[in-house]
Design an enzyme around this catalytic site. Structure first.
Site, PDB file in Angstrom:
ATOM      1  N   LYS A  87       0.629  -1.246  -0.035  1.00 27.55           N
ATOM      2  CA  LYS A  87       0.244   0.117   0.011  1.00 27.55           C
ATOM      3  C   LYS A  87       0.578   1.139  -0.030  1.00 27.55           C
ATOM      4  O   LYS A  87       0.655   2.095  -0.800  1.00 27.55           O
ATOM      5  CB  LYS A  87      -1.010   0.050   1.353  1.00 27.55           C
ATOM      6  CG  LYS A  87      -2.040  -0.661   1.051  1.00 27.55           C
ATOM      7  CD  LYS A  87      -2.887  -0.285   2.581  1.00 27.55           C
ATOM      8  CE  LYS A  87      -2.153  -1.074   3.872  1.00 27.55           C
ATOM      9  NZ  LYS A  87      -2.292  -0.583   5.041  1.00 27.55           N
ATOM     10  N   ARG A 106     -10.297   0.708   8.868  1.00 25.22           N
ATOM     11  CA  ARG A 106      -9.821  -0.642   8.962  1.00 25.22           C
ATOM     12  C   ARG A 106     -10.807  -1.700   9.538  1.00 25.22           C
ATOM     13  O   ARG A 106     -10.666  -2.936   9.562  1.00 25.22           O
ATOM     14  CB  ARG A 106      -8.779  -0.694   9.918  1.00 25.22           C
ATOM     15  CG  ARG A 106      -7.235  -0.958   9.277  1.00 25.22           C
ATOM     16  CD  ARG A 106      -6.357  -0.967  10.454  1.00 25.22           C
ATOM     17  NE  ARG A 106      -5.030  -1.730  10.177  1.00 25.22           N
ATOM     18  CZ  ARG A 106      -4.168  -1.058   9.389  1.00 25.22           C
ATOM     19  NH1 ARG A 106      -4.021   0.151   9.148  1.00 25.22           N
ATOM     20  NH2 ARG A 106      -2.937  -1.687   9.421  1.00 25.22           N
ATOM     21  N   ARG A 117      11.049  -6.059   4.939  1.00 23.03           N
ATOM     22  CA  ARG A 117      10.619  -4.688   4.752  1.00 23.03           C
ATOM     23  C   ARG A 117      11.364  -3.681   5.406  1.00 23.03           C
ATOM     24  O   ARG A 117      11.951  -3.935   6.613  1.00 23.03           O
ATOM     25  CB  ARG A 117       9.429  -4.299   5.080  1.00 23.03           C
ATOM     26  CG  ARG A 117       8.876  -2.664   4.820  1.00 23.03           C
ATOM     27  CD  ARG A 117       7.544  -2.600   4.776  1.00 23.03           C
ATOM     28  NE  ARG A 117       6.819  -3.245   5.767  1.00 23.03           N
ATOM     29  CZ  ARG A 117       5.172  -3.102   5.912  1.00 23.03           C
ATOM     30  NH1 ARG A 117       4.578  -2.606   4.546  1.00 23.03           N
ATOM     31  NH2 ARG A 117       4.685  -3.261   6.778  1.00 23.03           N
ATOM     32  N   ARG A 142      10.506  -1.898  10.942  1.00 25.79           N
ATOM     33  CA  ARG A 142       9.273  -1.634  11.568  1.00 25.79           C
ATOM     34  C   ARG A 142       9.324  -2.319  12.804  1.00 25.79           C
ATOM     35  O   ARG A 142       9.384  -3.574  12.538  1.00 25.79           O
ATOM     36  CB  ARG A 142       7.945  -1.460  10.881  1.00 25.79           C
ATOM     37  CG  ARG A 142       7.898  -0.237  10.132  1.00 25.79           C
ATOM     38  CD  ARG A 142       6.593  -0.278   9.187  1.00 25.79           C
ATOM     39  NE  ARG A 142       5.627  -0.975   9.833  1.00 25.79           N
ATOM     40  CZ  ARG A 142       4.230  -0.920   9.261  1.00 25.79           C
ATOM     41  NH1 ARG A 142       4.147  -0.212   8.179  1.00 25.79           N
ATOM     42  NH2 ARG A 142       3.056  -1.598   9.690  1.00 25.79           N
ATOM     43  N   ARG A 165      -1.797  -9.320  13.114  1.00 22.82           N
ATOM     44  CA  ARG A 165      -2.315  -8.112  12.105  1.00 22.82           C
ATOM     45  C   ARG A 165      -3.008  -8.916  10.832  1.00 22.82           C
ATOM     46  O   ARG A 165      -4.220  -8.232  10.342  1.00 22.82           O
ATOM     47  CB  ARG A 165      -1.239  -7.291  11.452  1.00 22.82           C
ATOM     48  CG  ARG A 165      -0.352  -6.389  12.668  1.00 22.82           C
ATOM     49  CD  ARG A 165       0.895  -5.848  12.080  1.00 22.82           C
ATOM     50  NE  ARG A 165       1.065  -5.236  10.999  1.00 22.82           N
ATOM     51  CZ  ARG A 165       2.100  -5.099  10.291  1.00 22.82           C
ATOM     52  NH1 ARG A 165       3.367  -5.698  10.547  1.00 22.82           N
ATOM     53  NH2 ARG A 165       2.317  -4.365   9.115  1.00 22.82           N
TER      54      ARG A 165
HETATM   55  P1  AMP Z   1       0.101   0.270   8.774  1.00 23.49           P
HETATM   56  O1  AMP Z   1       1.194   1.127   8.506  1.00 23.49           O
HETATM   57  O2  AMP Z   1      -1.187   0.717   8.114  1.00 23.49           O
HETATM   58  O3  AMP Z   1       0.353  -1.109   8.843  1.00 23.49           O
HETATM   59  O4  AMP Z   1      -0.642   0.308  10.332  1.00 23.49           O
HETATM   60  C1  AMP Z   1       0.417   0.060  11.360  1.00 23.49           C
HETATM   61  C2  AMP Z   1      -0.337  -0.117  12.918  1.00 23.49           C
HETATM   62  O5  AMP Z   1      -0.924   1.198  13.070  1.00 23.49           O
HETATM   63  C3  AMP Z   1      -1.476  -1.097  12.647  1.00 23.49           C
HETATM   64  O6  AMP Z   1      -1.108  -2.434  12.909  1.00 23.49           O
HETATM   65  C4  AMP Z   1      -2.344  -0.568  13.827  1.00 23.49           C
HETATM   66  O7  AMP Z   1      -1.727  -0.903  15.034  1.00 23.49           O
HETATM   67  C5  AMP Z   1      -2.156   1.054  13.758  1.00 23.49           C
HETATM   68  N1  AMP Z   1      -3.233   1.721  12.667  1.00 23.49           N
HETATM   69  C6  AMP Z   1      -2.913   2.072  11.665  1.00 23.49           C
HETATM   70  N2  AMP Z   1      -4.396   2.333  11.181  1.00 23.49           N
HETATM   71  C7  AMP Z   1      -5.146   2.267  12.083  1.00 23.49           C
HETATM   72  C8  AMP Z   1      -6.611   2.355  12.060  1.00 23.49           C
HETATM   73  N3  AMP Z   1      -7.402   2.919  11.280  1.00 23.49           N
HETATM   74  N4  AMP Z   1      -7.066   2.088  13.064  1.00 23.49           N
HETATM   75  C9  AMP Z   1      -6.631   1.431  14.214  1.00 23.49           C
HETATM   76  N5  AMP Z   1      -5.391   1.264  14.222  1.00 23.49           N
HETATM   77  C10 AMP Z   1      -4.533   1.636  13.114  1.00 23.49           C
END
Ligand code: AMP
Length: 222
Positions: free
Chosen positions: A14, A89, A128, A163, A174
């Site tokens: 993404k 999400r 990554r 990360r 996740r």
């Molecule tokens: P990402 O970078 O999109 O993979 O997000 C990394 C982490 O941020 C996720 O595993 C969640 O812990 C948190 N996170 C990101 N977006 C959301 C969301 N819309 N609602 C809740 N937690 C989020």
């Protein structure tokens, strides 16, 4: 131009695809993950809470994400379109997002679903690496997207890091969360006739080609 939303499992690309859209269409990229990672560095109660939640692979409380998103969307740079990734999400978040958009006078735009299988995602997650400064994403397990010098960003010379949640244990949480909570959103947007699916198993260039076709078609550019 129409707003764009990405829905995809963790590590489906993404962030990489969003950067390509930003480069071509010059619209802001709003990633809740990036916003939350920045706050997680703060030495405050909320900073600590977000750090712990992100490391565990669980979701941050809805109210926090709503506030962050609404604040960000109020910014003037969103007026000519934006790309949102990582939000909504869950179905609850999607319903709240519809309300936020209505309040601000914005449309959902095109929802792009990047489909990818679990085994490919698992392989990607451990390789990554992300630039600390410009946030460019690399993968050291893939010769097509690895940096020229290990740990250094090709674009800006910044330091690359892994990360906190890019390990197999966090990934399992996740991914499970994605299947249970995020996938039902697809039906929500399918019913609204704004959902488009692309095959994420292809190369970065070919995935972008599919995305770009959807964007240009829906903006009447072809
Ligand atoms: P990402 O970078 O999109 O993979 O997000 C990394 C982490 O941020 C996720 O595993 C969640 O812990 C948190 N996170 C990101 N977006 C959301 C969301 N819309 N609602 C809740 N937690 C989020």
């Amino acid at each position: 131009m129409k707003n764009i939303m990405f829905i995809a499992p963790p590590a489906a690309g993404k962030g990489t695809q969003a950067e390509l859209v930003v480069e071509k269409y010059n619209i802001p990229h709003i990633s809740t993950g990036d916003i939350l990672r920045d706050i997680s560095k703060e030495d405050s109660e909320i900073g600590h809470y977000i750090f712990e939640t992100l490391s565990s692979g669980k979701l941050v409380k809805d109210e926090i994400t709503y506030q962050l998103i609404e604040e960000r969307l109020r910014n003037d740079d969103c007026k000519n379109g934006f790309i949102i990734d990582g939000f909504p999400r869950t179905l609850t978040q999607a319903i709240e997002y519809d309300k936020i958009l209505e309040k601000l006078g914005y449309e959902i735009g095109n929802v792009i679903y990047i489909n990818m299988n679990e085994k490919t995602l698992e392989k990607r997650i451990t390789g990554r690496r992300v630039c600390e400064d410009c946030k460019t994403i690399y993968n050291i397990n893939d010769s097509n997207s690895s940096p020229q010098i290990e740990s250094i960003c090709d674009k800006c010379g910044g330091k690359l890091y892994q990360r906190n949640d890019d390990n197999l244990v966090s990934f399992q949480t996740r991914y499970k969360m994605y299947r249970e909570k995020t996938e039902p959103i697809l039906e929500h947007y399918k019913n609204k006739k704004v959902l488009y699916e692309v095959n994420g198993e292809e190369t970065v260039e070919n995935v972008f080609k599919q995305i770009d076709e959807i964007i240009s078609k829906n903006n009447g550019d072809d």
